[in-house]
Design a protein around this motif. Structure first.
Motif, PDB file in Angstrom:
ATOM      1  N   PHE A  67     -12.759   2.214  -7.004  1.00  0.00           N
ATOM      2  CA  PHE A  67     -13.819   2.516  -7.960  1.00  0.00           C
ATOM      3  C   PHE A  67     -13.314   2.403  -9.391  1.00  0.00           C
ATOM      4  O   PHE A  67     -12.188   2.809  -9.696  1.00  0.00           O
ATOM      5  CB  PHE A  67     -14.362   3.928  -7.703  1.00  0.00           C
ATOM      6  N   ASP A  68     -14.160   1.841 -10.259  1.00  0.00           N
ATOM      7  CA  ASP A  68     -13.802   1.746 -11.674  1.00  0.00           C
ATOM      8  C   ASP A  68     -14.084   3.080 -12.356  1.00  0.00           C
ATOM      9  O   ASP A  68     -14.526   4.041 -11.715  1.00  0.00           O
ATOM     10  CB  ASP A  68     -14.513   0.570 -12.347  1.00  0.00           C
ATOM     11  N   THR A  69     -13.854   3.148 -13.660  1.00  0.00           N
ATOM     12  CA  THR A  69     -14.019   4.405 -14.399  1.00  0.00           C
ATOM     13  C   THR A  69     -15.462   4.876 -14.433  1.00  0.00           C
ATOM     14  O   THR A  69     -15.726   6.064 -14.608  1.00  0.00           O
ATOM     15  CB  THR A  69     -13.485   4.254 -15.837  1.00  0.00           C
ATOM     16  N   ALA A  70     -16.406   3.965 -14.237  1.00  0.00           N
ATOM     17  CA  ALA A  70     -17.819   4.341 -14.212  1.00  0.00           C
ATOM     18  C   ALA A  70     -18.279   4.765 -12.813  1.00  0.00           C
ATOM     19  O   ALA A  70     -19.436   5.120 -12.620  1.00  0.00           O
ATOM     20  CB  ALA A  70     -18.675   3.176 -14.709  1.00  0.00           C
ATOM     21  N   GLY A  71     -17.379   4.699 -11.839  1.00  0.00           N
ATOM     22  CA  GLY A  71     -17.715   5.095 -10.479  1.00  0.00           C
ATOM     23  C   GLY A  71     -18.298   3.985  -9.628  1.00  0.00           C
ATOM     24  O   GLY A  71     -18.711   4.217  -8.494  1.00  0.00           O
ATOM     25  N   LYS A  72     -18.312   2.773 -10.144  1.00  0.00           N
ATOM     26  CA  LYS A  72     -18.840   1.635  -9.390  1.00  0.00           C
ATOM     27  C   LYS A  72     -17.784   1.141  -8.400  1.00  0.00           C
ATOM     28  O   LYS A  72     -16.624   0.957  -8.742  1.00  0.00           O
ATOM     29  CB  LYS A  72     -19.231   0.510 -10.343  1.00  0.00           C
ATOM     30  N   GLY A  73     -18.207   0.904  -7.150  1.00  0.00           N
ATOM     31  CA  GLY A  73     -17.293   0.446  -6.120  1.00  0.00           C
ATOM     32  C   GLY A  73     -17.046  -1.048  -6.189  1.00  0.00           C
ATOM     33  O   GLY A  73     -17.957  -1.833  -6.461  1.00  0.00           O
ATOM     34  N   HIS A  74     -15.816  -1.443  -5.932  1.00  0.00           N
ATOM     35  CA  HIS A  74     -15.411  -2.848  -5.896  1.00  0.00           C
ATOM     36  C   HIS A  74     -14.598  -3.050  -4.619  1.00  0.00           C
ATOM     37  O   HIS A  74     -13.700  -2.268  -4.319  1.00  0.00           O
ATOM     38  CB  HIS A  74     -14.555  -3.208  -7.110  1.00  0.00           C
ATOM     39  N   ARG A  75     -14.916  -4.119  -3.880  1.00  0.00           N
ATOM     40  CA  ARG A  75     -14.229  -4.394  -2.625  1.00  0.00           C
ATOM     41  C   ARG A  75     -13.237  -5.540  -2.789  1.00  0.00           C
ATOM     42  O   ARG A  75     -13.504  -6.495  -3.507  1.00  0.00           O
ATOM     43  CB  ARG A  75     -15.233  -4.739  -1.527  1.00  0.00           C
ATOM     44  N   PHE A  76     -12.132  -5.409  -2.081  1.00  0.00           N
ATOM     45  CA  PHE A  76     -11.086  -6.434  -2.108  1.00  0.00           C
ATOM     46  C   PHE A  76     -10.649  -6.733  -0.684  1.00  0.00           C
ATOM     47  O   PHE A  76     -10.563  -5.833   0.152  1.00  0.00           O
ATOM     48  CB  PHE A  76      -9.890  -5.960  -2.943  1.00  0.00           C
ATOM     49  N   LEU A  77     -10.406  -8.005  -0.432  1.00  0.00           N
ATOM     50  CA  LEU A  77      -9.884  -8.441   0.857  1.00  0.00           C
ATOM     51  C   LEU A  77      -8.375  -8.572   0.726  1.00  0.00           C
ATOM     52  O   LEU A  77      -7.887  -9.295  -0.150  1.00  0.00           O
ATOM     53  CB  LEU A  77     -10.498  -9.787   1.256  1.00  0.00           C
ATOM     54  N   LEU A  78      -7.652  -7.852   1.574  1.00  0.00           N
ATOM     55  CA  LEU A  78      -6.201  -7.926   1.592  1.00  0.00           C
ATOM     56  C   LEU A  78      -5.767  -8.601   2.879  1.00  0.00           C
ATOM     57  O   LEU A  78      -6.242  -8.252   3.965  1.00  0.00           O
ATOM     58  CB  LEU A  78      -5.576  -6.526   1.536  1.00  0.00           C
ATOM     59  N   ALA A  79      -4.897  -9.578   2.759  1.00  0.00           N
ATOM     60  CA  ALA A  79      -4.284 -10.235   3.911  1.00  0.00           C
ATOM     61  C   ALA A  79      -2.787  -9.989   3.789  1.00  0.00           C
ATOM     62  O   ALA A  79      -2.212 -10.165   2.714  1.00  0.00           O
ATOM     63  CB  ALA A  79      -4.591 -11.726   3.904  1.00  0.00           C
ATOM     64  N   TYR A  80      -2.190  -9.548   4.880  1.00  0.00           N
ATOM     65  CA  TYR A  80      -0.774  -9.217   4.799  1.00  0.00           C
ATOM     66  C   TYR A  80      -0.049  -9.583   6.085  1.00  0.00           C
ATOM     67  O   TYR A  80      -0.640  -9.697   7.154  1.00  0.00           O
ATOM     68  CB  TYR A  80      -0.578  -7.736   4.474  1.00  0.00           C
ATOM     69  N   GLN A  81       1.251  -9.754   5.910  1.00  0.00           N
ATOM     70  CA  GLN A  81       2.166 -10.049   7.000  1.00  0.00           C
ATOM     71  C   GLN A  81       3.329  -9.087   6.868  1.00  0.00           C
ATOM     72  O   GLN A  81       3.849  -8.903   5.763  1.00  0.00           O
ATOM     73  CB  GLN A  81       2.726 -11.457   6.835  1.00  0.00           C
ATOM     74  N   GLU A  82       3.730  -8.487   7.967  1.00  0.00           N
ATOM     75  CA  GLU A  82       4.908  -7.632   7.942  1.00  0.00           C
ATOM     76  C   GLU A  82       6.020  -8.295   8.737  1.00  0.00           C
ATOM     77  O   GLU A  82       5.767  -8.961   9.733  1.00  0.00           O
ATOM     78  CB  GLU A  82       4.594  -6.267   8.535  1.00  0.00           C
ATOM     79  N   CYS A  83       7.241  -8.110   8.265  1.00  0.00           N
ATOM     80  CA  CYS A  83       8.404  -8.692   8.926  1.00  0.00           C
ATOM     81  C   CYS A  83       9.568  -7.708   8.745  1.00  0.00           C
ATOM     82  O   CYS A  83      10.045  -7.504   7.622  1.00  0.00           O
ATOM     83  CB  CYS A  83       8.730 -10.049   8.306  1.00  0.00           C
ATOM     84  N   SER A  84       9.989  -7.087   9.826  1.00  0.00           N
ATOM     85  CA  SER A  84      10.974  -6.002   9.750  1.00  0.00           C
ATOM     86  C   SER A  84      12.343  -6.448   9.243  1.00  0.00           C
ATOM     87  O   SER A  84      13.124  -5.617   8.781  1.00  0.00           O
ATOM     88  CB  SER A  84      11.120  -5.324  11.111  1.00  0.00           C
ATOM     89  N   ASP A  85      12.655  -7.739   9.297  1.00  0.00           N
ATOM     90  CA  ASP A  85      13.961  -8.185   8.824  1.00  0.00           C
ATOM     91  C   ASP A  85      14.000  -8.438   7.313  1.00  0.00           C
ATOM     92  O   ASP A  85      15.046  -8.762   6.769  1.00  0.00           O
ATOM     93  CB  ASP A  85      14.432  -9.425   9.595  1.00  0.00           C
ATOM     94  N   LEU A  86      12.868  -8.269   6.641  1.00  0.00           N
ATOM     95  CA  LEU A  86      12.838  -8.404   5.182  1.00  0.00           C
ATOM     96  C   LEU A  86      13.162  -7.067   4.521  1.00  0.00           C
ATOM     97  O   LEU A  86      12.881  -6.011   5.095  1.00  0.00           O
ATOM     98  CB  LEU A  86      11.447  -8.848   4.711  1.00  0.00           C
ATOM     99  N   PRO A  87      13.721  -7.102   3.314  1.00  0.00           N
ATOM    100  CA  PRO A  87      13.892  -5.847   2.569  1.00  0.00           C
ATOM    101  C   PRO A  87      12.520  -5.371   2.070  1.00  0.00           C
ATOM    102  O   PRO A  87      11.563  -6.141   2.061  1.00  0.00           O
ATOM    103  CB  PRO A  87      14.798  -6.264   1.395  1.00  0.00           C
ATOM    104  N   PRO A  88      12.420  -4.105   1.639  1.00  0.00           N
ATOM    105  CA  PRO A  88      11.142  -3.655   1.080  1.00  0.00           C
ATOM    106  C   PRO A  88      10.703  -4.552  -0.083  1.00  0.00           C
ATOM    107  O   PRO A  88      11.521  -4.980  -0.894  1.00  0.00           O
ATOM    108  CB  PRO A  88      11.443  -2.229   0.600  1.00  0.00           C
TER     109      PRO A  88
END
Length: 160
Positions: A67-88
């Motif tokens: 939500f922005d400062t005016a309280g309006k909602g904004h949606r975002f699409l997140l695509a992610y890949q996890e790989c345990s052999d990578l550092p943080p």
């Protein structure tokens, strides 16, 4: 014999933000996206996250609302890949220091009638970072609950 050719719109490159595993800061990118002639519930835009993240691990997607400062909602699409052999991921550590996310993430703005639309300007970039922060908080809290740790990070007041 007659032949039918199906004409398809050429893919478009829609702006997004890429949190690459070995970078200190996020990178502004353009995600190749297939767009149907007529968009509806059965024919939606299709961003090719594989072209950015690769195919070495499963790609997961989720929608995050912030939500922005005016309280309006904004949606975002997140695509992610996890790989345990990578550092943080160092870029994600700057967004949410308690997160020990080992992988990569792409964030795009979600539209009201279209799955993804262009990120425009600093306001959208800040809201996208807030969406990533909210995602990382949820992932960190879920992992803490699953591993039965006593410390679960508090939800920052700005995200309530």
């Amino acid at each position: 014999m007659s032949q039918f050719f199906v004409l398809q719109n050429p893919p478009r490159n829609i702006p997004g933000i890429y949190y690459r595993a070995n970078c200190e800061t996020p990178i502004a990118i353009r995600v190749t996206t297939t767009i149907p002639d007529v968009e509806n519930a059965f024919a939606r835009r299709f961003p090719s996250f594989e072209s950015i993240l690769g195919t070495r691990a499963f790609i997961h997607e989720c929608l995050v609302t912030c939500f922005d400062t005016a309280g309006k909602g904004h949606r975002f699409l997140l695509a992610y890949q996890e790989c345990s052999d990578l550092p943080p991921n160092r870029a994600l550590l700057k967004v949410f220091p308690e997160a020990q996310f080992r992988g990569e993430l792409v964030v795009m703005r979600a539209g009201k009638r279209s799955l993804v639309i262009a990120l425009k300007g600093k306001k959208d970039a800040q809201l996208a970072e807030d969406a990533v922060r909210r995602f990382l908080l949820e992932v960190t809290a879920r992992r803490a609950r699953n591993s039965r740790l006593r410390h679960v990070p508090d939800l920052p007041v700005a995200l309530l």
